[in-house]
Design a protein around this motif. Structure first.
Motif, PDB file in Angstrom:
ATOM      1  N   ALA A 245       5.003 -20.719  24.281  1.00 52.25           N
ATOM      2  CA  ALA A 245       5.503 -20.323  22.974  1.00 52.25           C
ATOM      3  C   ALA A 245       6.761 -19.470  23.115  1.00 52.25           C
TER       4      ALA A 245
ATOM      5  N   ASN B   3       0.165 -19.308  24.320  1.00 48.39           N
ATOM      6  CA  ASN B   3       0.611 -17.971  23.914  1.00 48.39           C
ATOM      7  C   ASN B   3      -0.055 -16.831  24.664  1.00 48.39           C
TER       8      ASN B   3
ATOM      9  N   CYS C 128       5.244 -21.537  18.265  1.00 45.38           N
ATOM     10  CA  CYS C 128       5.320 -22.394  19.456  1.00 45.38           C
ATOM     11  C   CYS C 128       5.737 -23.790  19.030  1.00 45.38           C
TER      12      CYS C 128
END
Length: 385
Positions: free
Chosen positions: A49, A221, A76
């Protein structure tokens, strides 16, 4: 008090409308101490991301003034617009805090592939209102603001020898290791050098978050961050510090496991007498990621054959016809064959212990996972709706 348990840290959590429920959705943690040490580990997923890409650049000099986190959107696969949003987030925080944008980490969590001017505006508004709300009592709000499908905020802290470590974590799905998992912020008022903080963080995450494998799905992430400010002026014994940090990480890992999406069993897989720790981890993870095994546990079925079938796919050194398997204290398999009757195993409690004895050495490892349930499938089939 979560991340504000150590001296010299302030935090806040505010609601900006990123979540349709109106819940808190932007968090900020600021280091007000004399030192600005930062260390972080990130997802090893090649699909990263925008906040991960940004934060990997920021952490290079190991100086961190603040960290901004939002839920309600992963930012993302949102292209140049998404990276600009992350950059602007750091710049806004830097402007308000009068620090360098290159010393502000950014984290996001939520749905992948969405992001527009409304998202950007709400995040930037959250930064402005979050900075205004910063306080030494804001740790719990910050922990609540990073929740997505979590049902409870997750915090932990320990105090040792005059210094403290605090932490907050989020994560209920896409929990699989790759240097780090989920979003975690750890803080300490101990006086550490950057290289020491980095080493302690990697040591702690390697045996805690890296061994939480709830559903075998690695996020884009994931980030675990440690901020150290030296506010106490106390130089800790490094082994004691690493042990305390591991304790905090382990507590947060267990809270993540216990709040996993749709789970009805929290499964602890202990592999013993492996030739190496790497073998023990590989064997434990093979079981943790086996859907047939996980479905069996959901059905309260002590199907040890699925355990042997799973570990047989690994490259670990052992004789599959000399392995013992126990479930909740009952040895159901001995030397690769049936032992105690399955009826003796009680799998109705949520806590489930699976022990695998490889009989090839003296290494051990523990992997945390969950069962595979109807609720997990339903929740993830409707995640974007």
């Amino acid at each position: 008090m979560s991340v504000t348990a150590p001296q010299g840290f302030e935090a806040a959590g505010v609601a900006t409308g990123l979540k349709s429920t109106g819940a808190l959705d932007v968090a900020i943690v600021v280091n007000r101490g004399p030192r600005k040490i930062g260390a972080a580990v990130f997802t090893t997923n090649r699909a990263k991301a925008n906040p991960i890409i940004w934060s990997q650049q920021v952490i290079a000099d190991r100086i961190v003034e603040a960290i901004v986190l939002n839920s309600g959107g992963a930012n993302c696969f949102t292209g140049a617009f998404g990276f600009q949003t992350t950059h602007q987030t750091a710049e806004k925080a830097a402007e308000l805090l009068q620090v360098s944008a290159g010393d502000v980490l950014v984290c996001s969590t939520g749905l992948i592939g969405t992001g527009d001017e409304v998202f950007r505006g709400r995040v930037l508004d959250g930064v402005e209102r979050g900075v205004a709300a910063l306080s030494a009592d804001g740790g719990q709000d910050a922990a609540a603001a990073i929740m997505t499908t979590d049902t409870v905020a997750k915090t932990a802290s320990v105090t040792r020898s005059g210094w403290t470590i605090g932490g907050m974590a989020k994560g209920a799905g896409m929990l699989a290791p790759g240097l780090a998992t989920m979003l975690v912020v750890l803080t300490t008022d101990a006086d550490l050098e950057a290289v020491e903080a980095d080493a302690a963080l990697r040591r702690a995450t390697g045996v805690t978050f890296d061994r939480l494998d709830s559903d075998g799905c690695m996020s884009t992430n994931d980030q675990v961050t440690l901020l150290a400010n030296g506010a106490t002026g106390i130089r800790p014994d490094l082994d004691e510090f690493a042990s305390a940090l591991t304790e905090v990480c382990r507590e947060l890992s267990q809270k993540l496991q216990q709040d996993a999406e749709g789970a009805s069993h929290d499964i602890t897989i202990v592999v013993t007498n492996a030739e190496s720790e790497a073998d023990a981890v590989e064997v434990g993870r093979s079981v943790a990621r086996n859907n047939l095994f996980k479905a069996a546990i959901f059905g309260n079925d002590p199907n040890w054959g699925r355990v042997l079938a799973a570990i047989g796919t690994t490259d670990a050194r052992f004789d599959p016809y000399d392995v013992d398997v126990s479930m909740n204290g009952v040895r159901v398999c001995s030397a690769g064959g049936p032992d105690r009757p399955r009826e003796e195993v009680d799998l109705t409690p949520r806590a489930t212990l699976v022990e695998i004895d490889l009989k090839t050495g003296d290494a051990t490892a523990t992997i945390l996972t969950n069962d595979l349930t109807h609720d997990y499938v339903h929740e993830n089939s409707a995640y974007a709706s």
